[in-house]
Design a protein around this motif. Sequence first.
Motif, PDB file in Angstrom:
ATOM      1  N   HIS A 277      28.941  53.549  74.253  1.00 53.29           N
ATOM      2  CA  HIS A 277      30.520  52.754  75.187  1.00 53.29           C
ATOM      3  C   HIS A 277      31.428  53.402  75.855  1.00 53.29           C
ATOM      4  N   ARG A 278      31.782  54.561  74.950  1.00 56.72           N
ATOM      5  CA  ARG A 278      33.278  55.693  75.704  1.00 56.72           C
ATOM      6  C   ARG A 278      32.302  55.920  77.199  1.00 56.72           C
ATOM      7  N   MET A 279      31.026  55.666  77.196  1.00 55.71           N
ATOM      8  CA  MET A 279      30.620  56.477  79.072  1.00 55.71           C
ATOM      9  C   MET A 279      30.484  54.942  79.687  1.00 55.71           C
ATOM     10  N   ILE A 280      30.579  53.787  78.803  1.00 56.37           N
ATOM     11  CA  ILE A 280      30.593  52.564  79.663  1.00 56.37           C
ATOM     12  C   ILE A 280      32.003  52.557  80.388  1.00 56.37           C
ATOM     13  N   VAL A 281      32.861  52.681  79.223  1.00 59.56           N
ATOM     14  CA  VAL A 281      34.319  52.484  79.943  1.00 59.56           C
ATOM     15  C   VAL A 281      34.392  53.396  80.929  1.00 59.56           C
ATOM     16  N   ARG A 282      34.067  54.608  80.628  1.00 61.49           N
ATOM     17  CA  ARG A 282      35.003  55.500  81.416  1.00 61.49           C
ATOM     18  C   ARG A 282      34.140  55.439  82.711  1.00 61.49           C
ATOM     19  N   ALA A 283      32.706  54.454  82.950  1.00 66.54           N
ATOM     20  CA  ALA A 283      32.196  54.201  84.471  1.00 66.54           C
ATOM     21  C   ALA A 283      32.999  53.165  84.958  1.00 66.54           C
ATOM     22  N   ILE A 284      33.740  52.580  84.051  1.00 60.85           N
ATOM     23  CA  ILE A 284      34.362  51.334  84.393  1.00 60.85           C
ATOM     24  C   ILE A 284      35.750  51.073  85.046  1.00 60.85           C
ATOM     25  N   GLU A 285      36.734  52.288  84.149  1.00 64.64           N
ATOM     26  CA  GLU A 285      37.441  52.857  84.433  1.00 64.64           C
ATOM     27  C   GLU A 285      37.299  53.617  85.846  1.00 64.64           C
ATOM     28  N   ARG A 286      36.530  54.027  85.926  1.00 68.36           N
ATOM     29  CA  ARG A 286      36.785  54.766  87.445  1.00 68.36           C
ATOM     30  C   ARG A 286      35.997  53.732  88.450  1.00 68.36           C
TER      31      ARG A 286
ATOM     32  N   ARG B 200      28.807  43.882  78.884  1.00 68.19           N
ATOM     33  CA  ARG B 200      29.976  43.935  78.347  1.00 68.19           C
ATOM     34  C   ARG B 200      30.220  44.060  77.383  1.00 68.19           C
ATOM     35  N   ALA B 201      29.588  43.758  76.953  1.00 64.69           N
ATOM     36  CA  ALA B 201      29.094  43.089  74.952  1.00 64.69           C
ATOM     37  C   ALA B 201      29.573  44.880  74.545  1.00 64.69           C
ATOM     38  N   ARG B 202      28.613  45.793  75.311  1.00 63.76           N
ATOM     39  CA  ARG B 202      29.260  47.645  74.521  1.00 63.76           C
ATOM     40  C   ARG B 202      30.112  48.303  75.304  1.00 63.76           C
ATOM     41  N   PHE B 203      30.759  47.166  76.781  1.00 62.85           N
ATOM     42  CA  PHE B 203      31.725  47.309  76.842  1.00 62.85           C
ATOM     43  C   PHE B 203      33.177  47.391  75.700  1.00 62.85           C
TER      44      PHE B 203
ATOM     45  N   ASP C 170      35.375  57.094  64.210  1.00 57.76           N
ATOM     46  CA  ASP C 170      35.510  58.077  64.511  1.00 57.76           C
ATOM     47  C   ASP C 170      34.539  58.456  63.436  1.00 57.76           C
ATOM     48  N   MET C 171      34.770  57.643  62.077  1.00 60.19           N
ATOM     49  CA  MET C 171      33.553  57.588  61.274  1.00 60.19           C
ATOM     50  C   MET C 171      32.006  57.195  61.899  1.00 60.19           C
ATOM     51  N   LEU C 172      31.476  56.658  63.084  1.00 58.19           N
ATOM     52  CA  LEU C 172      30.391  55.997  63.351  1.00 58.19           C
ATOM     53  C   LEU C 172      29.810  56.523  64.529  1.00 58.19           C
ATOM     54  N   LYS C 173      30.864  57.801  65.346  1.00 58.43           N
ATOM     55  CA  LYS C 173      31.126  58.683  66.223  1.00 58.43           C
ATOM     56  C   LYS C 173      29.222  59.093  67.025  1.00 58.43           C
ATOM     57  N   ASP C 174      29.268  60.040  65.951  1.00 54.09           N
ATOM     58  CA  ASP C 174      27.554  59.984  66.069  1.00 54.09           C
ATOM     59  C   ASP C 174      26.225  60.320  65.482  1.00 54.09           C
ATOM     60  N   THR C 175      26.514  58.652  64.664  1.00 56.19           N
ATOM     61  CA  THR C 175      25.480  57.862  63.849  1.00 56.19           C
ATOM     62  C   THR C 175      24.833  56.703  64.669  1.00 56.19           C
ATOM     63  N   ASN C 176      23.637  56.985  64.819  1.00 51.77           N
ATOM     64  CA  ASN C 176      22.714  55.819  65.317  1.00 51.77           C
ATOM     65  C   ASN C 176      22.621  54.700  64.229  1.00 51.77           C
TER      66      ASN C 176
ATOM     67  N   ARG D  84      10.845  63.843  74.054  1.00 51.91           N
ATOM     68  CA  ARG D  84      11.758  63.991  74.127  1.00 51.91           C
ATOM     69  C   ARG D  84      13.102  62.825  75.023  1.00 51.91           C
ATOM     70  N   VAL D  85      12.590  61.815  74.397  1.00 57.48           N
ATOM     71  CA  VAL D  85      13.676  60.682  74.658  1.00 57.48           C
ATOM     72  C   VAL D  85      14.762  61.067  73.731  1.00 57.48           C
ATOM     73  N   ASN D  86      16.542  61.046  74.399  1.00 54.36           N
ATOM     74  CA  ASN D  86      17.307  61.136  73.776  1.00 54.36           C
ATOM     75  C   ASN D  86      17.731  59.783  73.256  1.00 54.36           C
ATOM     76  N   ARG D  87      17.922  59.637  72.203  1.00 57.99           N
ATOM     77  CA  ARG D  87      19.079  58.271  71.971  1.00 57.99           C
ATOM     78  C   ARG D  87      20.709  58.832  71.760  1.00 57.99           C
ATOM     79  N   LEU D  88      21.809  57.939  72.542  1.00 63.36           N
ATOM     80  CA  LEU D  88      22.777  58.142  72.471  1.00 63.36           C
ATOM     81  C   LEU D  88      23.674  56.850  71.144  1.00 63.36           C
ATOM     82  N   PRO D  89      24.148  57.635  70.572  1.00 61.90           N
ATOM     83  CA  PRO D  89      25.184  56.799  69.024  1.00 61.90           C
ATOM     84  C   PRO D  89      24.768  55.550  70.096  1.00 61.90           C
ATOM     85  N   PRO D  90      26.031  53.900  69.558  1.00 63.32           N
ATOM     86  CA  PRO D  90      26.631  52.972  70.254  1.00 63.32           C
ATOM     87  C   PRO D  90      27.712  53.498  70.502  1.00 63.32           C
ATOM     88  N   VAL D  91      28.527  54.405  69.947  1.00 61.02           N
ATOM     89  CA  VAL D  91      30.575  55.064  70.189  1.00 61.02           C
ATOM     90  C   VAL D  91      30.048  54.947  71.540  1.00 61.02           C
TER      91      VAL D  91
END
Length: 131
Positions: free
Chosen positions: A24-33, A52-55, A67-73, A14-21
């Motif tokens: 990154h986008r989620m962390i950037v969006r949260a910090i921008e807000r 910070r490293a993921r940012f 873009d090539m890595l956006k859906d890749t774990n 039941r665990v959803n794994r997010l790709p690193p990209v």
Amino acid sequence: MVANDDETYTYNKRVNRLPPVQEHRMIVRAIERGVTAAMIADALGLEVQSIRARFRLLDGICPEAADMLKDTNCSMKVFDMLRRMSNMRQPAALAKDGVAGLSCFARNGGTPGEESSASTVAASLPSEASC
């Protein structure tokens, strides 16, 4: 003997794994807000340095390669490996070796003679390709 529960069920299914990209986008969006890195680290149970490293994950990465890595774990080491390449070589290396090849190359410390040919790809590609 009869089992009362389903022993084949594990919570890891039941665990959803997010790709690193995507992380990154989620962390950037949260910090921008206005959310601080410390608040994100507390919520996720991680260290602030990790947030910070993921940012900064895509700093030095060509947009086409990202873009090539956006859906890749893939491992974070793949991004370190790509940062060592020029922007025009990153997409070509991903197209030639794929993420699996770069992951294997990065995992082995980038030593020559391994099964991945990432170093030969970076050295032999024409220079007119660009991002």
